[in-house]
Design an enzyme around this catalytic site. Sequence first.
Site, PDB file in Angstrom:
ATOM      1  CE1 TYR A 111      -2.926   3.248   0.777  1.00  0.00           C
ATOM      2  CE2 TYR A 111      -1.485   3.506   2.676  1.00  0.00           C
ATOM      3  CZ  TYR A 111      -2.435   4.012   1.822  1.00  0.00           C
ATOM      4  OH  TYR A 111      -2.891   5.301   2.000  1.00  0.00           O
ATOM      5  CE  LYS A 139      -2.087   7.456  -1.316  1.00  0.00           C
ATOM      6  NZ  LYS A 139      -3.264   7.959  -2.043  1.00  0.00           N
TER       7      LYS A 139
END
Length: 349
Positions: free
Chosen positions: A144, A148
Amino acid sequence: MRVLVTGGTGFLGSHSVARILAAGHEVRLLVRAPTRVVPALGPLGVDPAAVDVARGDVTDAAAVALAMRGCDAVLHAASVYSFDTREHTRMRAVNVRGTEVVLDAARDAGADPIVYVSSFAALLPSAEDPITTDSPVGAPRETYMATKAAAELVARRRQDAGEPVVITYPLATLGPHDPHLGDQTSRIRNALRGLMPMWPSGGFPIGDVRDVAGLHAAVLRPGQGPRRYFAPGSYVSTRELVQTLRRVTGRALPAIHLPARAMLPVGALTGLTQRIVPAHIPAEYGAIYTCLVGRAVDTSATAALLGPHHHPLETTMLDTVRWLHRAGHITDRLAGSAATQEQPERRHG
């Protein structure tokens, strides 16, 4: 102005839509499932008739370009936020490719500003303490966070090219009215349910969803050029987080704190197991890793824009627990004394 909002039925997005409307702007939502609009916005006092809804996915360039027509600005808040290893494929598509598609469409439509919702995690790990908005993009060892970071590079390249891209960095965000019971809210719920007796050492910055929404409404000013802002909040150790939960609930909440680095192998094993186990396992590698590499952030630019006031941690935590109780996600016993407190959700700033 008319603002296209992606991710408007999510936690950050729905609160931001409410604040953007309250500031006098018009809103068009790009959503995959229009049936989610009422459940997400209704509890925030937003009349669904007050928003224009366009159906589509952020990875679909044609759908995004169509939704952009007639809009003056964009808030790109759509993202898959999870440390669940089963979500890796989807988060790569949405978090990275979706950001490329939306920012390209916004540029081609002449939108100003183009607000991209990043994350403080995109700047981890960092040798700087505190981290600033000029800190380099990180190279985190978690999917994750890595997606980002990749999307952050997309947005920064647009800024370097002179496009009016505004990057905001929400912290680990809590508060009331989480439409999908996201990662951070679920973590608080799991702690109250006794599913998290062990906590890694370290900590991370925490903010309130209502302060993030206020920031997003405040940056919707054209002609200001590229800018970056951390959302309001402060660094919180895991010990302080648990102690705050104890105060707002009046419960003992026994907890053992172990070195984060020593817990990483457990998190990695959990991630492998999670791929074949349907039920969610709370001990996530990403959460442990965040505690290990977490840093304070410099919010001085945000304070200059919004003023120094924001929701203190105890208010945020109390309102989170009270909402979990009112929404039926936890029992009276689990909410403790927070269940009997009748004061309205407080707002600062």
